[in-house]
Design an enzyme around this catalytic site. Structure first.
Site, short mmCIF file in Angstrom:
data_model
loop_
_atom_site.label_atom_id
_atom_site.label_comp_id
_atom_site.label_asym_id
_atom_site.label_seq_id
_atom_site.Cartn_x
_atom_site.Cartn_y
_atom_site.Cartn_z
N LEU A 1 -4.53 -3.74 11.18
CA LEU A 1 -4.93 -4.83 10.49
C LEU A 1 -6.33 -5.32 10.62
O LEU A 1 -6.74 -5.57 11.68
CB LEU A 1 -4.24 -6.15 10.71
CG LEU A 1 -2.67 -6.03 10.60
CD1 LEU A 1 -1.94 -6.97 11.35
CD2 LEU A 1 -2.28 -6.11 9.14
N THR A 2 -7.21 -5.18 9.64
CA THR A 2 -8.59 -5.26 9.64
C THR A 2 -9.00 -6.74 9.85
O THR A 2 -8.47 -7.86 9.00
CB THR A 2 -9.47 -4.84 8.54
OG1 THR A 2 -9.35 -3.32 8.51
CG2 THR A 2 -10.98 -5.39 8.45
N ALA B 1 -8.70 -0.40 11.95
CA ALA B 1 -9.54 0.47 11.42
C ALA B 1 -11.25 0.39 12.20
O ALA B 1 -11.60 -0.77 12.15
CB ALA B 1 -9.88 0.60 10.01
N TYR C 1 -10.68 5.40 1.42
CA TYR C 1 -11.76 5.56 2.60
C TYR C 1 -12.03 6.98 2.62
O TYR C 1 -11.35 7.78 1.93
CB TYR C 1 -11.59 4.86 4.11
CG TYR C 1 -11.40 3.50 3.69
CD1 TYR C 1 -12.19 2.54 3.31
CD2 TYR C 1 -10.07 2.96 4.12
CE1 TYR C 1 -12.28 1.28 3.16
CE2 TYR C 1 -9.88 1.50 4.03
CZ TYR C 1 -10.78 0.63 3.31
OH TYR C 1 -10.72 -0.61 3.05
N ARG D 1 -2.25 8.12 9.10
CA ARG D 1 -1.87 7.20 8.02
C ARG D 1 -2.18 7.77 6.62
O ARG D 1 -3.47 8.20 6.50
CB ARG D 1 -2.50 5.98 8.33
CG ARG D 1 -1.62 4.88 7.41
CD ARG D 1 -2.34 3.49 7.52
NE ARG D 1 -1.18 2.46 7.11
CZ ARG D 1 -1.57 1.30 6.89
NH1 ARG D 1 -2.93 0.64 6.84
NH2 ARG D 1 -0.77 0.40 7.01
N GLY E 1 2.75 -5.54 8.80
CA GLY E 1 1.26 -6.00 8.96
C GLY E 1 1.37 -7.50 9.00
O GLY E 1 1.27 -7.91 10.02
N THR E 2 1.22 -8.42 7.61
CA THR E 2 1.09 -9.60 8.10
C THR E 2 2.14 -10.55 8.74
O THR E 2 1.67 -11.35 9.38
CB THR E 2 0.95 -10.25 6.62
OG1 THR E 2 2.13 -10.04 5.87
CG2 THR E 2 -0.29 -9.81 5.75
#
Length: 366
Positions: free
Chosen positions: A35-36, A67, A190, A235, A322-323
């Site tokens: 999680l950025t 990342a 990316y 990933r 994630g969140t």
């Protein structure tokens, strides 16, 4: 208002069954997704605040740290961390030591932003990509406010070995920083993902054209990284249209990759099952499960009930949240007890300081 956890059988035996990953023994299958959060200090150096954040979440089966810049000069988020300087290695050691003291396990996601980078974040340097095609329909945060993405410079073939070497050194530095392994970021538009998908890779030559050639950079990076770490994950996001990404055949892409990845010493494949923006549809999990013989981890939109069912059915081996982990440092305990979840605050996802970062309450504090 807390976000209610859907009713589900307790204690969710599949989610809480241990698993072995390389030399690691994981106590559960509730992984923390990368999680950025943009909380790195000057020079992209991780500090004590980041160490506190990750240590709070050490009950995850595995933490995949955010990342992280594999090499200098390719920032896409302004305050994201790096792993290319000694100061960054020393800074990350604060995090790995804190997580290990708390009984956790943590790997580092290493990354190159590709065309998602911006000159204002990189001393005027124009970003690089497989082809000179800009991200459209979005903006990037910079010291001068939100800006449109710029047209990237197409990498020459003879520049690509330096990219591979950068990932190799990043993996070596991650080990020096005390991580238990690394995850190579091949997703979300990316650099490595840009080479994989034909919507962003229009080049000819050895790194363009059919899937086998578009995947060449990723495979070279994986082979280089494998020599530097005892545990390597990957990933992928073949459906995700974030960062203006697309592919004409995402199912064919994941099918080819799932077969080819069996030839590499990959500890796990971390697959984003959908599209952030809902533009591309399809089932990428089934071909991955059919053709990839290793540990398969899925991510995107799971609640605990669906994750338990997917693992119980053998569709995946673990689920990365994630969140839910962002807002609930003690997520496994909440799932085990069927407790309500804290609601995440999007306004603080990328803001500096502890607010919305290290101040979410645990069950023990409420």
């Amino acid at each position: 208002m807390p976000m209610a956890l859907p009713p589900s059988p307790s204690p969710m035996p599949s989610l809480f069954s241990p698993m072995v990953l390389g030399a690691l023994e994981l106590p559960n299958r509730i992984w923390m997704a990368p999680l950025t959060r943009c909380r790195a200090e000057d020079g992209h150096v991780p500090g004590a605040l980041m160490a506190e954040y990750y240590a709070q979440r050490a009950s995850a089966g595995l933490i995949i740290a955010e990342a992280t810049m594999a090499m200098e000069g390719h920032s896409a988020f302004w305050h994201e961390p790096g792993i290319h300087s000694q100061a960054q290695v020393d800074g990350w050691r604060l995090t790995t030591d804190a997580v290990h003291r708390a009984g956790g396990r943590i790997v580092l996601q290493i990354w190159h932003g590709g065309r998602a980078c911006h000159p204002l974040l990189n001393g005027g340097r124009v970003p690089v990509a497989p082809s000179p095609i800009a991200i459209t329909g979005d903006t990037v945060r910079t010291p001068e406010g939100k800006q449109p993405y710029v047209v990237p410079r197409e990498l020459d073939d003879d520049e690509i070995p330096a990219i591979v070497e950068g990932f190799r050194l990043a993996a070596r530095n991650a080990m020096a920083a005390g991580f238990d392994g690394v995850e190579v970021h091949g997703a979300n538009g990316y650099l490595l993902d840009e080479f994989l998908r034909d919507g962003s890779n229009h080049r000819s030559g050895p790194y363009g054209g059919p899937i086998a050639q578009r995947a060449r950079l990723l495979l070279e990076v994986l082979e280089a990284v494998a020599g530097e770490t005892p545990l390597m994950g990957l990933r992928l996001s073949p459906l995700n249209s974030y960062n203006a990404m697309a592919d004409s055949d995402p199912i064919g892409l994941i099918t080819w990759l799932a077969r080819r990845l069996n030839d590499l010493p990959l500890a796990y494949l971390h697959l984003m099952r959908g599209d952030f923006l809902g533009r591309q549809q399809g089932d990428v999990l089934s071909p991955a499960r059919e053709h990839y013989r290793g540990v398969l981890v899925s991510n995107m939109g799971y609640d605990a009930t669906e994750a338990e069912a997917a693992i119980a059915a053998g569709a995946v081996d673990a689920v990365a949240f994630g969140t839910a982990f962002l807002a609930n440092p003690d997520l496994p305990a909440r799932i085990r007890r069927g407790a309500p979840l804290n609601e995440p605050d999007p306004a603080t996802f990328y803001s500096p300081g502890p607010a919305g970062y290290t101040d979410y309450p645990t069950l023990a504090s409420v």
